[in-house]
Structure formats: C-alpha cells, structure tokens
Design a protein around this motif. Structure first.
Motif, PDB file in Angstrom:
ATOM      1  N   LEU A  60      -5.275   9.660  -1.977  1.00  0.00           N
ATOM      2  CA  LEU A  60      -4.780   9.042  -3.202  1.00  0.00           C
ATOM      3  C   LEU A  60      -3.808   7.944  -2.777  1.00  0.00           C
ATOM      4  CD1 LEU A  60      -4.894   9.200  -6.312  1.00  0.00           C
ATOM      5  CD2 LEU A  60      -2.808  10.574  -6.218  1.00  0.00           C
ATOM      6  N   MET A  61      -4.116   6.698  -3.184  1.00  0.00           N
ATOM      7  CA  MET A  61      -3.341   5.551  -2.720  1.00  0.00           C
ATOM      8  C   MET A  61      -3.078   4.600  -3.881  1.00  0.00           C
ATOM      9  SD  MET A  61      -5.410   4.788   0.855  1.00  0.00           S
ATOM     10  CE  MET A  61      -4.101   3.779   1.551  1.00  0.00           C
ATOM     11  N   ARG A  62      -2.090   3.734  -3.684  1.00  0.00           N
ATOM     12  CA  ARG A  62      -1.810   2.689  -4.670  1.00  0.00           C
ATOM     13  C   ARG A  62      -1.823   1.338  -3.974  1.00  0.00           C
ATOM     14  NH1 ARG A  62       3.110   2.423  -9.189  1.00  0.00           N
ATOM     15  NH2 ARG A  62       2.375   0.521 -10.231  1.00  0.00           N
ATOM     16  N   PHE A  63      -2.428   0.351  -4.640  1.00  0.00           N
ATOM     17  CA  PHE A  63      -2.517  -1.002  -4.107  1.00  0.00           C
ATOM     18  C   PHE A  63      -1.874  -1.978  -5.086  1.00  0.00           C
ATOM     19  CE2 PHE A  63      -6.378   1.365  -2.849  1.00  0.00           C
ATOM     20  CZ  PHE A  63      -6.123   1.471  -1.485  1.00  0.00           C
TER      21      PHE A  63
ATOM     22  N   VAL B 243       0.853  -1.194   0.000  1.00  0.00           N
ATOM     23  CA  VAL B 243       0.000   0.000   0.000  1.00  0.00           C
ATOM     24  C   VAL B 243       0.888   1.242   0.000  1.00  0.00           C
ATOM     25  CG1 VAL B 243      -1.740   1.307   1.266  1.00  0.00           C
ATOM     26  CG2 VAL B 243      -1.838  -1.189   1.250  1.00  0.00           C
ATOM     27  N   THR B 244       0.633   2.138  -0.919  1.00  0.00           N
ATOM     28  CA  THR B 244       1.312   3.434  -0.940  1.00  0.00           C
ATOM     29  C   THR B 244       0.297   4.522  -0.618  1.00  0.00           C
ATOM     30  OG1 THR B 244       2.821   2.652  -2.673  1.00  0.00           O
ATOM     31  CG2 THR B 244       2.724   5.022  -2.288  1.00  0.00           C
ATOM     32  N   VAL B 245       0.599   5.316   0.394  1.00  0.00           N
ATOM     33  CA  VAL B 245      -0.250   6.451   0.753  1.00  0.00           C
ATOM     34  C   VAL B 245       0.401   7.697   0.160  1.00  0.00           C
ATOM     35  CG1 VAL B 245      -1.372   7.705   2.621  1.00  0.00           C
ATOM     36  CG2 VAL B 245      -0.833   5.279   2.909  1.00  0.00           C
TER      37      VAL B 245
ATOM     38  N   THR C  56       1.962   6.695   9.015  1.00  0.00           N
ATOM     39  CA  THR C  56       2.869   7.585   8.293  1.00  0.00           C
ATOM     40  C   THR C  56       3.471   8.581   9.264  1.00  0.00           C
ATOM     41  OG1 THR C  56       1.208   9.286   7.844  1.00  0.00           O
ATOM     42  CG2 THR C  56       1.346   7.448   6.281  1.00  0.00           C
ATOM     43  N   LYS C  57       4.402   9.362   8.755  1.00  0.00           N
ATOM     44  CA  LYS C  57       4.917  10.491   9.539  1.00  0.00           C
ATOM     45  C   LYS C  57       3.817  11.541   9.635  1.00  0.00           C
ATOM     46  CE  LYS C  57       7.125  12.394   5.371  1.00  0.00           C
ATOM     47  NZ  LYS C  57       6.954  11.221   4.498  1.00  0.00           N
ATOM     48  N   THR C  58       3.960  12.441  10.598  1.00  0.00           N
ATOM     49  CA  THR C  58       3.017  13.553  10.752  1.00  0.00           C
ATOM     50  C   THR C  58       3.528  14.744   9.952  1.00  0.00           C
ATOM     51  OG1 THR C  58       2.390  12.821  12.972  1.00  0.00           O
ATOM     52  CG2 THR C  58       1.933  15.112  12.403  1.00  0.00           C
ATOM     53  N   LEU C  59       2.684  15.319   9.112  1.00  0.00           N
ATOM     54  CA  LEU C  59       3.053  16.489   8.318  1.00  0.00           C
ATOM     55  C   LEU C  59       2.437  17.726   8.941  1.00  0.00           C
ATOM     56  CD1 LEU C  59       2.698  15.153   4.661  1.00  0.00           C
ATOM     57  CD2 LEU C  59       4.742  15.304   6.083  1.00  0.00           C
ATOM     58  N   GLU C  60       3.252  18.678   9.314  1.00  0.00           N
ATOM     59  CA  GLU C  60       2.780  19.846  10.033  1.00  0.00           C
ATOM     60  C   GLU C  60       2.207  20.902   9.097  1.00  0.00           C
ATOM     61  OE1 GLU C  60       5.875  21.360  12.479  1.00  0.00           O
ATOM     62  OE2 GLU C  60       5.945  19.586  13.794  1.00  0.00           O
ATOM     63  N   ASP C  61       1.155  21.557   9.576  1.00  0.00           N
ATOM     64  CA  ASP C  61       0.611  22.774   8.958  1.00  0.00           C
ATOM     65  C   ASP C  61       0.301  22.601   7.472  1.00  0.00           C
ATOM     66  OD1 ASP C  61       0.972  23.897  11.411  1.00  0.00           O
ATOM     67  OD2 ASP C  61       2.840  24.932  10.902  1.00  0.00           O
ATOM     68  N   ASN C  62      -0.542  21.601   7.152  1.00  0.00           N
ATOM     69  CA  ASN C  62      -0.836  21.374   5.737  1.00  0.00           C
ATOM     70  C   ASN C  62      -2.225  20.795   5.574  1.00  0.00           C
ATOM     71  OD1 ASN C  62      -0.679  20.855   2.960  1.00  0.00           O
ATOM     72  ND2 ASN C  62       1.514  20.438   3.107  1.00  0.00           N
ATOM     73  N   TRP C  63      -3.075  21.533   4.839  1.00  0.00           N
ATOM     74  CA  TRP C  63      -4.420  21.038   4.527  1.00  0.00           C
ATOM     75  C   TRP C  63      -4.391  19.961   3.440  1.00  0.00           C
ATOM     76  CZ3 TRP C  63      -8.628  21.840   7.348  1.00  0.00           C
ATOM     77  CH2 TRP C  63      -8.708  22.959   8.173  1.00  0.00           C
ATOM     78  N   VAL C  64      -3.311  19.909   2.670  1.00  0.00           N
ATOM     79  CA  VAL C  64      -3.186  18.915   1.597  1.00  0.00           C
ATOM     80  C   VAL C  64      -1.897  18.130   1.821  1.00  0.00           C
ATOM     81  CG1 VAL C  64      -3.259  18.536  -0.900  1.00  0.00           C
ATOM     82  CG2 VAL C  64      -4.366  20.556   0.063  1.00  0.00           C
ATOM     83  N   PRO C  65      -1.889  17.222   2.785  1.00  0.00           N
ATOM     84  CA  PRO C  65      -0.660  16.507   3.128  1.00  0.00           C
ATOM     85  C   PRO C  65      -0.254  15.515   2.045  1.00  0.00           C
ATOM     86  CG  PRO C  65      -2.515  15.596   4.341  1.00  0.00           C
ATOM     87  CD  PRO C  65      -3.035  16.805   3.624  1.00  0.00           C
ATOM     88  N   ALA C  66       1.037  15.431   1.760  1.00  0.00           N
ATOM     89  CA  ALA C  66       1.578  14.460   0.798  1.00  0.00           C
ATOM     90  C   ALA C  66       2.623  13.615   1.520  1.00  0.00           C
ATOM     91  CB  ALA C  66       2.184  15.191  -0.404  1.00  0.00           C
ATOM     92  N   TRP C  67       2.234  12.425   1.925  1.00  0.00           N
ATOM     93  CA  TRP C  67       3.135  11.569   2.716  1.00  0.00           C
ATOM     94  C   TRP C  67       4.088  10.746   1.843  1.00  0.00           C
ATOM     95  CZ3 TRP C  67      -2.242  11.629   3.789  1.00  0.00           C
ATOM     96  CH2 TRP C  67      -2.595  12.277   4.981  1.00  0.00           C
ATOM     97  N   ASN C  68       3.568  10.172   0.756  1.00  0.00           N
ATOM     98  CA  ASN C  68       4.377   9.349  -0.148  1.00  0.00           C
ATOM     99  C   ASN C  68       5.126   8.238   0.598  1.00  0.00           C
ATOM    100  OD1 ASN C  68       3.851  10.838  -2.661  1.00  0.00           O
ATOM    101  ND2 ASN C  68       4.981  12.484  -1.669  1.00  0.00           N
ATOM    102  N   GLU C  69       4.393   7.425   1.328  1.00  0.00           N
ATOM    103  CA  GLU C  69       4.994   6.346   2.109  1.00  0.00           C
ATOM    104  C   GLU C  69       4.401   5.000   1.706  1.00  0.00           C
ATOM    105  OE1 GLU C  69       5.775   6.833   6.299  1.00  0.00           O
ATOM    106  OE2 GLU C  69       5.239   8.967   6.189  1.00  0.00           O
ATOM    107  N   GLU C  70       5.246   3.960   1.746  1.00  0.00           N
ATOM    108  CA  GLU C  70       4.845   2.608   1.356  1.00  0.00           C
ATOM    109  C   GLU C  70       4.810   1.686   2.573  1.00  0.00           C
ATOM    110  OE1 GLU C  70       7.545   1.158  -1.557  1.00  0.00           O
ATOM    111  OE2 GLU C  70       6.904   2.551  -3.115  1.00  0.00           O
ATOM    112  N   PHE C  71       3.858   0.747   2.543  1.00  0.00           N
ATOM    113  CA  PHE C  71       3.753  -0.256   3.601  1.00  0.00           C
ATOM    114  C   PHE C  71       3.453  -1.609   2.960  1.00  0.00           C
ATOM    115  CE2 PHE C  71       2.200   3.807   5.197  1.00  0.00           C
ATOM    116  CZ  PHE C  71       2.984   3.985   6.327  1.00  0.00           C
TER     117      PHE C  71
END
Length: 584
Positions: free
Chosen positions: A578-581, A459-461, A502-517
């Motif tokens: 938006l995610m990838r499976f 899973v990619t977030v 995921t990590k916490t993204l500060e001060d963002n209404w449109v967070p982009a984490w780009n992390e895979e699990f």
C-alpha cells in the motif's frame, strides 16, 4: 531436554501465526477527515477521490459503484466504515494504472515509439547450448513483445531452413514452426504490429523458400511495401494486426568458408578487443565485429546497405520485396551510419558496447537519426548467460528497439517490463516529444546535458501483505516470521537514478513501514519507479520478496495498491504494497 524441546515447538507455532492487516495511522487519519461518526458516505468518498486520489473527473456514481463492488455486509452497503475503506484502498478496485487500453497517440511513424523488442527470441536458455524452440517466442508474444528475432540458417541437408544460434551448440528448430506460432499468438496481447527481424545466412534458393513460407503463413496480414525503401515508416495504427519483416536486403550469398573465416576471427580473441577499436575514433564498424561472437558476425555479414543490383545476380526478388524495414550498416564508420536520408528510412543495429562508446561523441547525431530511422541495440557477446544491460542509455538517445533476452530475469529485465507496462501494455510507447521533434534552429535533445528538476515525486510506503499466503512459511526463516524492508528508487537518466530503503521490520508477515521518500526528476518522461522487497538475513544474502517497476509518467496520484512480481516478472497472487504517490 524434553522441556526445552517443548518450549521451542511452542514458540514456533506462536510466532508463525499471521498478523491481521490493520489500517496504518495515516489511513485512519484520512478516514476520520473524510467521514462522520465512523461512516464514509458516497459524498465523503467522492470528495476523497477528488482531493486525495487526484481524480477531478470522478463522479458520485463512480463513488457509489466502488462501495457497491466491495460486497460489504448488509449494514454498510451504502457507505464505508474504516474496515471497508481500508479494504477498498488495498483491493483490486483501486488500480495503479489509469487504463488497460492503449491511450497514446498511435498515428505517428513507427520511429516515434519505443518498441518492446526481443533478442534471440527462440532460445530457451543461455546463448551457447540451450534449445531453440517456438515456446519462448509464444511466451514473449503473450507478454506483449512486438519484435521477434530469428536467426535463419540452412538445415543439415541444405534443403530447408532452421532457426538456431549460429556457431554454437544450440539445437535448431524449423523456421516454419516458429512462423506458425507467431501467426497464432501475434495479437493475443496486443493488436499492434509484430516485427520479425531476420538474421539471414541463406542461399538465394533458400531465401526464395523463406519468401514462400512467409506468404503462405501470413497471407494478407503480411505488410509488403515492394522493393523500394520506405520514405517514412507507417504508424502502429495503420499497421494494426500486420506482420512486418525487417532484415538486410539480400546480396550474393557468402559461402560457408568465408563465414567460417570471419567466425574464427571473432573467436580467436579479436572479439574481445572491440572496446578499444570502437572507443577511439570508430573508424569502421568492421573493426568491432567481435563484440558478439555470433551477433557481431550477423550484423557485419552484409555491412553495405546500398549495393548495386549488378553485384547481386542471384538474389531472390520475391524475398527482397517482402522486406519492409531495411537494415544494414553503410561503409564509412558511424558518421556514415548516422546520416539521415530525406528520401528513405532504415534500421541500424549497434551492440550495447558500440552504443555506450559512441554516445559521448555522437549522442546528438544518434538522437537526430532516431527521429526518422530505427536504431536497434543488442546485447554484447559476453552475455552468454542471456543477461541484459541498462536500457536507459538506448531509450534516452531515442533507440526504438532495445533488444533484450526475455528468457532470463534480473533488474535490467524488470526495467524493460516496467517501461512496457505503459500505454496499456500494447508493446508501443510513444517517445517524449523532445526525442522526436527538432527545435526552431534544427537543434535536438542532448542526453549529456544535466537539466533542472522538472517535478518531484513523493512516495510513501505504508505497508505490505500477502507473503504469508504466497510463500512457504519457512521460506524466509525456519524459526520466525520474516524481517522485511523495501527498496524504492528511480531508474532514468543518470541525474535521476537513485535507490533508497526503509527500515527493516523484524518478525512480521504484515510489515507497516510508514516512510516517505522524495525523488527530484529532471527527465520524468523517461523515469521508472523501482520497488523491491527483501528479507534481511544476517548470515547470508538477503532473500527476495518481490519487485515491480512502473513508468513514472503513468503513476496515478493518491493511495494505491501495488501488486508485486517474482524474479521472472510474474505477478504474485497476494503480495502487494500500500503506497501513496504525490507530484510536488
């Protein structure tokens, strides 16, 4: 002082300006790979659908339709630029589920399906003093619930029938009102059958009155097999748009004195000792009647399914003949309860605690029982707040009717919602083959065994958006944009169950984490993908930012837009990820 105040106000206005959604780096790379000179043609998109979205049957006509449906500006109506490609991926034209229609085999017996089941479906709130109403019944049916539970009692004048939670302060609602609402809303969300489970506390004359109500209300859509037990349950396909009655066959009425005696026994403290009584040898189900101060009593009122007709001189035959799914607990403890009769099928009810205590010793027996018969699991009595329990224990043992309080919210209920998003949301989910078939030597699935990994879900977030539009701008933080993180994981058999973040993204209404699990799955057929977004709060409990739960068996590979829901399961208008499976 005025200068300092002006500075704070200035920051407040600046920091709450929403960031424009921008395609993540991975999406930009994919666009470059499947485009030429900044343009993705129909041929490019067609290849992307096959290679990345894992849609081998996709046609160029379908690719063209995707482009046409986006309503792009006149310069890009025949192709995508990066903005159009990103808009497609994050839009409604890129759904997560493969189909909104039922697509499982619906011609097997009812016992081969998990069925969306409600508990005390008439309660508007807690189990002790909330109102009884047809409103939660209507809401449940609109969501796709297929099993509605009604507790039926004589009214105060003993001349009619009410629905209420016996032995509590809940206010009653007339049975006829509930039945009429069921008829009106039964097939709004699904055309597959609705089962009404009746917890019966009536005299024979009132049982006859109920029979009359059922016949007059439902008419030809009422499935009436006659007085004999079914040898095998019909299929959901055969029972389309039919109403099915499930209860214990009526027996000689227990006078209110006897009922009160049992009720008092349960309330004196015997109810809290059911765990010790059940956990050792389960000598007799009567030993655990107190697990639910009401439900335990209901389940035990008529604990022998096979009474001689001579002992029932006052039964209402017209009522008995309407019962399609016979319920009851034979005498002799769990060993007798789980015996499989080749000549008839029936329904057995156990509390969540009874099931948990039984699976260690009787796990395979329960699986074998549920291959032909129906097992209903209901919440234990201490859940007076209408909370719920882990449904995977029941499902992994083949229990069809894992009954939940639908009027509340919480993670357990999110799992229930997730399971029944499968199969087009029709309320019936075909059980995996290993739960319905015996092996060559009549062996059955053993839920206690840890199996090897069958497949791995990657899973990619990528990112999320929509909170700025669906929440007040000061909802998460009064002075700055939110600090979002995502939790993603699996609910399933114990070996597969895990949560990551995921990590916490500060001060963002449109967070982009780009992390895979990655999630190794031993029983992917029973796995549910859990997704939650929270806003980090240093001083208080983290704020809730949305959730969803999805059956892994129906996840579409590729990059998908994932709508999020609120605590009660209602979908937000704008919030999505938006995610990838990928299945490895």
């Amino acid at each position: 002082m005025s200068k300092q105040t002006y500075k704070v106000c200035f920051c407040f206005q600046r920091r709450f300006h929403v960031t424009v959604s921008e395609a993540p780096a991975d999406i930009k790379s994919l666009f470059q790979e499947y485009s030429e000179n900044g343009i993705m043609t129909v041929d490019h998109l067609h290849r992307f659908l096959i290679d990345v979205q894992k849609e081998p049957k996709a046609t160029k006509e379908e690719a063209q339709a995707i482009i046409d449906n986006l309503h792009l500006n006149i310069f890009h109506r025949k192709a995508f630029n990066l903005e159009g490609f990103f808009k497609y991926l994050f839009g409604v034209g890129n759904p997560l589920s493969p189909s909104r229609e039922a697509h499982h085999n619906m011609s097997a017996p009812l016992s081969h399906y998990f069925i969306y089941t409600g508990h005390n479906s008439y309660l508007t709130g807690n189990q002790l003093n909330s109102d009884c109403s047809d409103a939660p019944i209507i809401q449940a049916l609109k969501r796709g619930v297929r099993v509605i539970e009604l507790d039926i009692w004589p009214n105060s004048k003993k001349d009619n029938v009410d629905v209420l939670h016996g032995g509590t302060l809940t206010t009653p609602v007339e049975l006829i009102k509930c039945l009429r609402s069921i008829k009106e809303h039964a097939f709004v969300a699904s055309e597959y059958p609705v089962v009404i489970t009746l917890e019966d506390h009536l005299t024979p004359d009132l049982q006859a009155k109920v029979a009359e109500m059922l016949i007059q209300t439902f008419g030809e859509i009422l499935f009436t097999p006659g007085s004999e037990c079914l040898k095998e349950f019909p299929s959901p396909e055969f029972l389309k748009k039919r109403i099915i009655i499930s209860t214990k066959p009526p027996k000689e009425y227990l006078e209110s004195k006897n009922v009160k005696e049992k009720e008092n026994d349960a309330q004196k403290g015997k109810g809290s000792s059911d765990e010790e009584a059940w956990g050792k040898e389960v000598p007799n189900l009567k030993a655990v009647t107190g697990a639910h101060e009401k439900d335990g009593l209901d389940e035990e009122n008529n604990d022998d399914d096979d009474l001689d007709e001579k002992s029932q001189p006052n039964i209402a035959p017209e009522y008995k003949n309407l019962i399609a799914i016979h319920a009851g607990k034979p005498k002799g403890g769990l060993t007798e309860c789980l015996k499989v009769d080749p000549n008839k099928v029936r329904r057995l009810s156990l509390s969540e605690q009874q099931l948990e205590d039984a699976v260690g010793t009787y796990g395979k027996n329960i699986v074998r029982f549920t291959q032909r018969n129906i097992l209903r699991v209901y919440p234990k009595g201490i859940r007076v707040d209408s909370s719920n329990y882990n449904p995977l224990i029941g499902w992994s043992h083949g229990a069809q009717m894992v009954a939940f309080n639908m009027q509340g919210y919480g993670r357990s209920l999110w799992l229930m919602h997730g399971m029944f998003r499968a199969n087009g949301g029709c309320g019936y989910v075909k059980k995996p083959d290993f739960l319905v078939n015996a092996g060559p030597h009549n062996e059955v699935f053993d839920p206690s065994v840890k199996f090897p990994v069958k497949k791995t879900l990657k899973v990619t977030v990528y990112m999320g958006e929509g909170w700025y539009f669906d929440f007040r701008h000061t909802h998460f933080d009064a002075y700055s944009p939110p600090d979002f993180y995502t939790r993603v994981g699996i609910a399933g058999v114990p070996a597969d169950t895990i949560m990551k973040k995921t990590k916490t993204l500060e001060d963002n209404w449109v967070p982009a984490w780009n992390e895979e699990f990655e999630f190794p799955l031993t029983i992917p057929e029973l796995a549910l993908l859990r997704i939650e977004v929270h806003e980090y709060d240093m001083s208080e409990k983290d704020d809730f930012g949305g959730q969803t739960c999805l059956p892994v068996s129906e996840l579409r590979s590729g990059i998908r837009a994932v709508p999020l829901h609120d605590r009660k399961g209602e979908q937000y208008k704008s919030v999505k990820l938006l995610m990838r499976f990928e299945f490895i």
